[in-house]
Design a protein around this motif. Structure first.
Motif, PDB file in Angstrom:
ATOM      1  N   THR A 141     -13.847 -33.086 -47.094  1.00  0.00           N
ATOM      2  CA  THR A 141     -12.911 -33.426 -46.012  1.00  0.00           C
ATOM      3  C   THR A 141     -12.765 -34.928 -45.871  1.00  0.00           C
ATOM      4  O   THR A 141     -11.644 -35.446 -45.754  1.00  0.00           O
ATOM      5  N   TYR A 171      -6.427 -39.609 -38.177  1.00  0.00           N
ATOM      6  CA  TYR A 171      -7.262 -39.357 -39.355  1.00  0.00           C
ATOM      7  C   TYR A 171      -8.576 -40.152 -39.291  1.00  0.00           C
ATOM      8  O   TYR A 171      -9.617 -39.661 -39.721  1.00  0.00           O
ATOM      9  N   LEU A 193     -13.260 -37.243 -48.125  1.00  0.00           N
ATOM     10  CA  LEU A 193     -12.529 -37.789 -49.274  1.00  0.00           C
ATOM     11  C   LEU A 193     -11.037 -37.475 -49.212  1.00  0.00           C
ATOM     12  O   LEU A 193     -10.204 -38.342 -49.496  1.00  0.00           O
ATOM     13  N   VAL A 194     -10.691 -36.243 -48.832  1.00  0.00           N
ATOM     14  CA  VAL A 194      -9.278 -35.854 -48.742  1.00  0.00           C
ATOM     15  C   VAL A 194      -8.576 -36.659 -47.652  1.00  0.00           C
ATOM     16  O   VAL A 194      -7.478 -37.190 -47.864  1.00  0.00           O
ATOM     17  N   VAL A 216      -4.998 -43.618 -47.331  1.00  0.00           N
ATOM     18  CA  VAL A 216      -4.599 -44.616 -48.333  1.00  0.00           C
ATOM     19  C   VAL A 216      -3.144 -44.414 -48.738  1.00  0.00           C
ATOM     20  O   VAL A 216      -2.403 -45.380 -48.928  1.00  0.00           O
ATOM     21  N   LYS A 217      -2.702 -43.168 -48.850  1.00  0.00           N
ATOM     22  CA  LYS A 217      -1.332 -42.878 -49.274  1.00  0.00           C
ATOM     23  C   LYS A 217      -0.321 -42.974 -48.120  1.00  0.00           C
ATOM     24  O   LYS A 217       0.872 -42.941 -48.358  1.00  0.00           O
ATOM     25  N   SER A 218      -0.819 -43.064 -46.880  1.00  0.00           N
ATOM     26  CA  SER A 218       0.075 -43.128 -45.722  1.00  0.00           C
ATOM     27  C   SER A 218       0.823 -44.454 -45.680  1.00  0.00           C
ATOM     28  O   SER A 218       0.323 -45.473 -46.150  1.00  0.00           O
ATOM     29  N   ASN A 263      -5.593 -52.867 -41.141  1.00  0.00           N
ATOM     30  CA  ASN A 263      -6.506 -51.878 -41.718  1.00  0.00           C
ATOM     31  C   ASN A 263      -7.891 -51.977 -41.094  1.00  0.00           C
ATOM     32  O   ASN A 263      -8.596 -50.976 -40.993  1.00  0.00           O
ATOM     33  N   ALA A 268      -9.487 -39.541 -46.384  1.00  0.00           N
ATOM     34  CA  ALA A 268      -9.415 -40.951 -46.807  1.00  0.00           C
ATOM     35  C   ALA A 268      -8.252 -41.156 -47.772  1.00  0.00           C
ATOM     36  O   ALA A 268      -7.517 -42.153 -47.681  1.00  0.00           O
ATOM     37  N   ARG A 269      -8.061 -40.212 -48.676  1.00  0.00           N
ATOM     38  CA  ARG A 269      -6.932 -40.297 -49.618  1.00  0.00           C
ATOM     39  C   ARG A 269      -5.594 -40.229 -48.882  1.00  0.00           C
ATOM     40  O   ARG A 269      -4.663 -40.975 -49.203  1.00  0.00           O
ATOM     41  N   ILE A 270      -5.519 -39.360 -47.885  1.00  0.00           N
ATOM     42  CA  ILE A 270      -4.291 -39.264 -47.082  1.00  0.00           C
ATOM     43  C   ILE A 270      -4.013 -40.597 -46.387  1.00  0.00           C
ATOM     44  O   ILE A 270      -2.878 -41.067 -46.355  1.00  0.00           O
TER      45      ILE A 270
END
Length: 158
Positions: free
Chosen positions: A81, A103, A83-84, A90-92, A11, A86-88
């Protein structure tokens, strides 16, 4: 235990990418503002100039002739953008390294241009690619980062 440490340490690669691009973007914009006057051109190569301009709008100077509301609008879009994406991330799945790298490039570019909008009310652009008298839209390192991230994601999906 060692394998788990390697997974977590991966990470940091994405954080390092973001920080590296931000440092490159911020330092390049600093150098441009320090050494090239607004609207001044410095020839670098036959098809590349540094041309110091301020973009009050978005890509290709979209919305740049508005009365100032676009700065807040574009800043909110940038924050959303970031935040979205970053969320993607984290969920990847951790194995989606190419996708997460793409990303990361997008986030770095969005943050770089957001910093400009917040600090100055405009984005500092300076890379001028041209062929003879035809000039592409002037851009910066953050824009390159976003573009590279998008190309990486397109390549992965097709």
């Amino acid at each position: 235990m060692k394998n788990q440490y390697l997974k977590k340490s991966k990470n940091w690669i994405y954080i390092a990418i973001i920080i590296f691009i931000l440092v490159l973007d911020i330092s390049s914009k600093y150098c441009i503002t320090e050494y090239i006057k607004i609207y001044e051109t410095k020839k670098i190569f036959s098809m590349l100039n540094f041309f110091h301009v301020h973009n009050y709008g978005a890509a290709f100077s979209l919305l740049s002739n508005e009365k100032g509301w676009q700065i807040w609008f574009l800043s909110i879009i940038s924050i959303f953008t970031i935040l979205v994406v970053a969320r993607i991330i984290v969920k990847s799945k951790k194995k989606d390294t190419k996708k997460i790298t793409g990303y990361s490039f997008i986030i770095a570019g969005a943050i770089g241009n957001l910093i400009d909008r917040i600090n100055y009310g405009f984005v500092i652009d300076f890379i001028d690619v041209h062929i003879n008298n035809w000039h592409f839209a002037t851009f910066n390192i953050a824009d390159c980062s976003i573009f590279i991230g998008i190309i990486m994601l397109i390549r992965i999906n097709y």
